[in-house]
Design a protein around this motif. Sequence first.
Motif, PDB file in Angstrom:
ATOM      1  N   ALA A 167     -31.610 -12.621  -9.779  1.00 55.98           N
ATOM      2  CA  ALA A 167     -32.591 -12.940 -10.590  1.00 55.98           C
ATOM      3  C   ALA A 167     -32.730 -14.443 -10.763  1.00 55.98           C
ATOM      4  CB  ALA A 167     -32.571 -12.123 -12.020  1.00 55.98           C
ATOM      5  N   ILE A 168     -31.415 -15.420 -10.801  1.00 56.63           N
ATOM      6  CA  ILE A 168     -31.712 -16.761 -11.318  1.00 56.63           C
ATOM      7  C   ILE A 168     -31.147 -17.513 -10.216  1.00 56.63           C
ATOM      8  CG2 ILE A 168     -30.567 -18.310 -12.960  1.00 56.63           C
ATOM      9  CD1 ILE A 168     -32.617 -16.195 -14.259  1.00 56.63           C
ATOM     10  N   THR A 169     -32.015 -18.473  -9.745  1.00 53.24           N
ATOM     11  CA  THR A 169     -31.645 -19.366  -8.731  1.00 53.24           C
ATOM     12  C   THR A 169     -31.186 -20.550  -9.225  1.00 53.24           C
ATOM     13  OG1 THR A 169     -33.823 -20.089  -8.359  1.00 53.24           O
ATOM     14  CG2 THR A 169     -32.969 -17.991  -6.919  1.00 53.24           C
ATOM     15  N   GLN A 170     -31.514 -20.967 -10.231  1.00 58.32           N
ATOM     16  CA  GLN A 170     -31.203 -22.239 -10.999  1.00 58.32           C
ATOM     17  C   GLN A 170     -31.085 -22.117 -12.653  1.00 58.32           C
ATOM     18  OE1 GLN A 170     -33.044 -26.347  -9.688  1.00 58.32           O
ATOM     19  NE2 GLN A 170     -34.620 -24.801  -8.988  1.00 58.32           N
ATOM     20  N   ALA A 171     -30.198 -22.565 -13.139  1.00 64.06           N
ATOM     21  CA  ALA A 171     -30.106 -22.570 -14.869  1.00 64.06           C
ATOM     22  C   ALA A 171     -29.555 -23.829 -15.241  1.00 64.06           C
ATOM     23  CB  ALA A 171     -28.991 -21.428 -14.805  1.00 64.06           C
ATOM     24  N   TYR A 172     -29.489 -24.054 -16.411  1.00 71.82           N
ATOM     25  CA  TYR A 172     -29.147 -25.372 -17.016  1.00 71.82           C
ATOM     26  C   TYR A 172     -27.722 -25.000 -17.483  1.00 71.82           C
ATOM     27  CZ  TYR A 172     -33.980 -26.775 -17.489  1.00 71.82           C
ATOM     28  OH  TYR A 172     -35.117 -27.406 -17.079  1.00 71.82           O
ATOM     29  N   SER A 173     -26.739 -25.986 -17.307  1.00 67.21           N
ATOM     30  CA  SER A 173     -25.527 -25.802 -18.004  1.00 67.21           C
ATOM     31  C   SER A 173     -25.391 -26.002 -19.201  1.00 67.21           C
ATOM     32  CB  SER A 173     -24.536 -27.006 -17.271  1.00 67.21           C
ATOM     33  OG  SER A 173     -25.061 -28.137 -17.563  1.00 67.21           O
ATOM     34  N   ILE A 174     -24.551 -25.291 -19.947  1.00 67.82           N
ATOM     35  CA  ILE A 174     -24.361 -25.113 -21.360  1.00 67.82           C
ATOM     36  C   ILE A 174     -23.245 -26.166 -21.611  1.00 67.82           C
ATOM     37  CG2 ILE A 174     -24.065 -23.863 -23.382  1.00 67.82           C
ATOM     38  CD1 ILE A 174     -26.953 -23.899 -22.303  1.00 67.82           C
ATOM     39  N   ALA A 175     -23.338 -26.968 -22.698  1.00 65.32           N
ATOM     40  CA  ALA A 175     -22.234 -27.649 -23.202  1.00 65.32           C
ATOM     41  C   ALA A 175     -21.724 -27.244 -24.533  1.00 65.32           C
ATOM     42  CB  ALA A 175     -22.535 -29.100 -23.478  1.00 65.32           C
ATOM     43  N   ASN A 176     -20.440 -26.789 -24.524  1.00 65.18           N
ATOM     44  CA  ASN A 176     -19.797 -26.123 -25.907  1.00 65.18           C
ATOM     45  C   ASN A 176     -19.641 -27.332 -26.728  1.00 65.18           C
ATOM     46  OD1 ASN A 176     -19.631 -23.412 -24.786  1.00 65.18           O
ATOM     47  ND2 ASN A 176     -17.884 -23.882 -23.932  1.00 65.18           N
ATOM     48  N   SER A 177     -19.638 -27.073 -28.073  1.00 65.39           N
ATOM     49  CA  SER A 177     -19.593 -28.009 -29.334  1.00 65.39           C
ATOM     50  C   SER A 177     -18.956 -27.254 -30.324  1.00 65.39           C
ATOM     51  CB  SER A 177     -20.780 -28.953 -29.558  1.00 65.39           C
ATOM     52  OG  SER A 177     -21.782 -28.269 -30.172  1.00 65.39           O
ATOM     53  N   SER A 178     -18.303 -28.122 -31.209  1.00 62.34           N
ATOM     54  CA  SER A 178     -17.712 -27.381 -32.460  1.00 62.34           C
ATOM     55  C   SER A 178     -18.871 -27.153 -33.371  1.00 62.34           C
ATOM     56  CB  SER A 178     -16.698 -28.461 -33.076  1.00 62.34           C
ATOM     57  OG  SER A 178     -17.443 -29.653 -33.371  1.00 62.34           O
ATOM     58  N   SER A 179     -19.811 -27.706 -33.286  1.00 62.14           N
ATOM     59  CA  SER A 179     -21.078 -27.505 -34.341  1.00 62.14           C
ATOM     60  C   SER A 179     -22.034 -26.444 -33.936  1.00 62.14           C
ATOM     61  CB  SER A 179     -21.814 -28.700 -34.502  1.00 62.14           C
ATOM     62  OG  SER A 179     -22.400 -28.967 -33.423  1.00 62.14           O
ATOM     63  N   ALA A 180     -21.961 -25.995 -32.673  1.00 63.46           N
ATOM     64  CA  ALA A 180     -22.722 -24.778 -32.309  1.00 63.46           C
ATOM     65  C   ALA A 180     -21.966 -23.595 -32.539  1.00 63.46           C
ATOM     66  CB  ALA A 180     -22.886 -24.959 -30.671  1.00 63.46           C
ATOM     67  N   LYS A 181     -22.728 -22.544 -32.939  1.00 62.01           N
ATOM     68  CA  LYS A 181     -22.027 -21.407 -33.503  1.00 62.01           C
ATOM     69  C   LYS A 181     -23.132 -20.212 -32.727  1.00 62.01           C
ATOM     70  CE  LYS A 181     -20.559 -22.989 -38.122  1.00 62.01           C
ATOM     71  NZ  LYS A 181     -20.755 -24.395 -37.552  1.00 62.01           N
ATOM     72  N   TYR A 182     -22.606 -19.717 -31.938  1.00 64.04           N
ATOM     73  CA  TYR A 182     -23.337 -18.716 -31.025  1.00 64.04           C
ATOM     74  C   TYR A 182     -22.685 -17.854 -30.339  1.00 64.04           C
ATOM     75  CZ  TYR A 182     -21.914 -21.277 -26.826  1.00 64.04           C
ATOM     76  OH  TYR A 182     -21.087 -21.740 -25.655  1.00 64.04           O
ATOM     77  N   LEU A 183     -23.427 -16.743 -29.736  1.00 59.80           N
ATOM     78  CA  LEU A 183     -22.525 -15.647 -29.105  1.00 59.80           C
ATOM     79  C   LEU A 183     -23.382 -15.235 -27.790  1.00 59.80           C
ATOM     80  CD1 LEU A 183     -22.039 -12.988 -31.833  1.00 59.80           C
ATOM     81  CD2 LEU A 183     -20.330 -14.661 -30.825  1.00 59.80           C
ATOM     82  N   ASP A 184     -22.497 -15.230 -26.688  1.00 55.58           N
ATOM     83  CA  ASP A 184     -23.166 -14.807 -25.420  1.00 55.58           C
ATOM     84  C   ASP A 184     -23.764 -13.576 -25.418  1.00 55.58           C
ATOM     85  OD1 ASP A 184     -22.135 -17.322 -24.782  1.00 55.58           O
ATOM     86  OD2 ASP A 184     -20.602 -16.400 -23.351  1.00 55.58           O
ATOM     87  N   LEU A 185     -25.010 -13.426 -24.782  1.00 56.83           N
ATOM     88  CA  LEU A 185     -25.796 -12.014 -24.712  1.00 56.83           C
ATOM     89  C   LEU A 185     -25.841 -11.497 -23.473  1.00 56.83           C
ATOM     90  CD1 LEU A 185     -28.694 -11.977 -27.079  1.00 56.83           C
ATOM     91  CD2 LEU A 185     -26.366 -11.174 -27.513  1.00 56.83           C
ATOM     92  N   ILE A 186     -26.038 -12.460 -22.332  1.00 57.94           N
ATOM     93  CA  ILE A 186     -25.954 -12.418 -20.795  1.00 57.94           C
ATOM     94  C   ILE A 186     -25.080 -13.341 -20.315  1.00 57.94           C
ATOM     95  CG2 ILE A 186     -27.238 -12.042 -18.751  1.00 57.94           C
ATOM     96  CD1 ILE A 186     -29.313 -11.131 -20.416  1.00 57.94           C
ATOM     97  N   THR A 187     -24.122 -13.361 -19.209  1.00 56.45           N
ATOM     98  CA  THR A 187     -23.487 -14.259 -18.465  1.00 56.45           C
ATOM     99  C   THR A 187     -23.838 -14.485 -16.969  1.00 56.45           C
ATOM    100  OG1 THR A 187     -21.497 -12.864 -18.262  1.00 56.45           O
ATOM    101  CG2 THR A 187     -21.660 -14.272 -20.460  1.00 56.45           C
ATOM    102  N   MET A 188     -23.499 -15.388 -16.447  1.00 57.03           N
ATOM    103  CA  MET A 188     -23.683 -15.586 -14.998  1.00 57.03           C
ATOM    104  C   MET A 188     -22.237 -15.498 -14.274  1.00 57.03           C
ATOM    105  SD  MET A 188     -26.741 -18.383 -14.869  1.00 57.03           S
ATOM    106  CE  MET A 188     -25.830 -19.588 -16.039  1.00 57.03           C
ATOM    107  N   GLN A 189     -22.551 -15.291 -13.064  1.00 61.32           N
ATOM    108  CA  GLN A 189     -21.274 -15.428 -12.142  1.00 61.32           C
ATOM    109  C   GLN A 189     -20.193 -16.480 -12.314  1.00 61.32           C
ATOM    110  OE1 GLN A 189     -22.102 -14.299  -8.310  1.00 61.32           O
ATOM    111  NE2 GLN A 189     -22.368 -12.298  -8.598  1.00 61.32           N
ATOM    112  N   ASN A 190     -20.695 -17.539 -12.550  1.00 64.61           N
ATOM    113  CA  ASN A 190     -19.970 -18.830 -12.908  1.00 64.61           C
ATOM    114  C   ASN A 190     -19.397 -18.957 -14.245  1.00 64.61           C
ATOM    115  OD1 ASN A 190     -22.224 -19.567 -14.492  1.00 64.61           O
ATOM    116  ND2 ASN A 190     -22.970 -20.859 -12.953  1.00 64.61           N
ATOM    117  N   GLY A 191     -19.508 -17.915 -15.045  1.00 64.31           N
ATOM    118  CA  GLY A 191     -18.866 -18.068 -16.311  1.00 64.31           C
ATOM    119  C   GLY A 191     -19.683 -18.619 -17.319  1.00 64.31           C
ATOM    120  N   GLN A 192     -20.841 -19.203 -16.998  1.00 63.70           N
ATOM    121  CA  GLN A 192     -21.898 -19.811 -18.116  1.00 63.70           C
ATOM    122  C   GLN A 192     -22.678 -18.790 -18.611  1.00 63.70           C
ATOM    123  OE1 GLN A 192     -22.932 -23.601 -18.482  1.00 63.70           O
ATOM    124  NE2 GLN A 192     -20.757 -23.497 -18.709  1.00 63.70           N
TER     125      GLN A 192
END
Length: 477
Positions: free
Chosen positions: A256-281
Motif C-alpha cells: 500500500a505504501i511506497t513513501q512515508a515520513y520518518s517519525i522522530a521519538n521524543s520524551s514529550s510525545a505520548k502516543y501508541l502505534d496502531l499500524i507499523t511498517m516493515q522498517n519498524g516505523q
Amino acid sequence: KADSFKEDPSNFYYPIKLSPQEQSNLFIDSIWFSSPVHKVGSAKELSIRVINESEEDLTNVEVKFTLDNVQRDVFVDVPAKDKTITTINYTEKSKGYKNGKITVNDKQLFWDDDYYFSYFVDQKLDILIINGEDASPSVEQIYSLEAFYTVKAVPQGSFTLDALNGVELVVLNGVNEIPSGLSENLVSFAESSGSLAVFPGKKIDSQSANSFLAKIELPAIGRTIGQGTKIRKVIYEDPFFTGMFDKEKEELNLPAITQAYSIANSSSAKYLDLITMQNGQPLLMRSNNAFNAYLFASSLDPSFGNFTSESLYPAVLLRMAELSQRSGPIALTIGKDAFYPLFEKPATENPVHLKSKKVDFIPRIEKRGLISYLILNGAEAIENLPAGNYDLVDDDKQGVVSLNYNRSESSVEYASSSEIETSMKEAGIENVSSKEITQGQSLAKIDIEKPFEYWRLCVILALVFLLGEMVVLKFLK
C-alpha cells in the motif's frame, strides 16, 4: 484507621470488634460497554461484573437489567470468594438520554445491590474536513456514505473559528503547512475533548507541522523514506481495533505504501502505534494522554502509494469518527470521581441542578481549559447526593448523571483482634486490650479490664469528709 490516632502512650484503649454472624455479600462491582459508540441502530454489549464475598458458591443468581422502560433478567453462577462477568446484548432503538440500572438480589448488605448508569444516544455526529493542497477526495466520500455523519469540507484558506461549532472530529486532509492561527484554534479544540486526525500532504512543512504536533503530544515528522514501507503489522490488541476484524493476521505484506515520513521519538510525545511498517516505523499512531488525536505518517496522495484502495483505509476513517463522540462517564463513584464534563455551555445563566425525584442539588462548577466540570467530590455533594440517576438541568434538560456508592466498602473482610492491636501499637498506642463480640453477643457482657479502679478510694474519702463535717458541726455548737 489506626494511623489516624495520635500517639498517646499514657491512656488506655479498648477497641471492640463486632464480628458478623454471617460473613457474606453479593454486589455489582462495575459495568462497561464493549464499544463507546452510542448511536441509533448500533448493537450494544454491556458487561456486568458480580462479586461473591461469601464462603459458599451461589447458583442462578438473578441479575436484573433495566434501561428506561425495558427490563431483562439473566441468571449467573458466582463461585465462593470470586467474581463472574455476564453480558447483556441489545440494540439501540431511539435517540436521547438513557437511564439504566443493574440490580442483584442479596440477603445481606443492600446499598450496593444497585448499579446506576446513563448515557446519551445522538442522531448525528459532525465532522469538519480541512482540505489542504494535497487533499484526497476519498475522505469526504467515505464519511458521506454514512447517514449518521454530517460532513462539512472547507479549503484550508477558508477556515474560520466558527467552523468548529458543534464539531466532534476535525480531519486535516493533505495539509502541508499548519499556520500558528490554525494551530492555536485546533489545539484549543483538542483541549475541549475534540478529536483530530492528521493526514499530511506530500510536501509537508516540518517546522509548522511539528510545532503543532508537539502541542497535541504527537511525534515529529522527518524526511520521506521509501525503504521498508509496506504495512507489516496491525496492533489488534489496541482498543481502536476492537471488533473491527474477524481474523487477525500477525504478519501483513500489503503493497500500500511506497513513501512515508520518518517519525522522530521524543520524551514529550505520548502516543501508541496502531499500524507499523516493515522498517519498524509507525504508519498510524494515536495519542495516549489528554488528547484524542491521530497521525498518519504518509500522504494519501497517489504518489505515496495506494493506501486509499485498501479495505483497511475506510475502516480506519470510520473508527476514528466513532471514537470521537464526546460523552461523559456512564457512571461516577460518590466521593471518588470528582469531575463530570459539560461539553456544551449551559443554555442560560441559571445554575445547573442535579435533580431526581427526591433530590435537587446545585453542584459547584469549575472551568478547565474550554470545558466546564461539575465538582462532585466535596463534603456537601457526598452528604446530599445518594446513589441514583440524575437529570442535569438549568431551564431545560442538559444531560444525565449516574452516581454509585464506592464498592471498596462492599468487602466484608475484617481484621482479627491481634491485627487491630498490632496496628494500634504501630501507631504509638501501647496500652491496648481488644475485645470481640460474636454471635450477637451483648455489649454489656463484654468484660473490659480496668487498670486503675478509683471508686473505692472515692467512697472512703466521701465517708471521711462526711464524718469530719459532723465533728466540726458538733464542736462549733
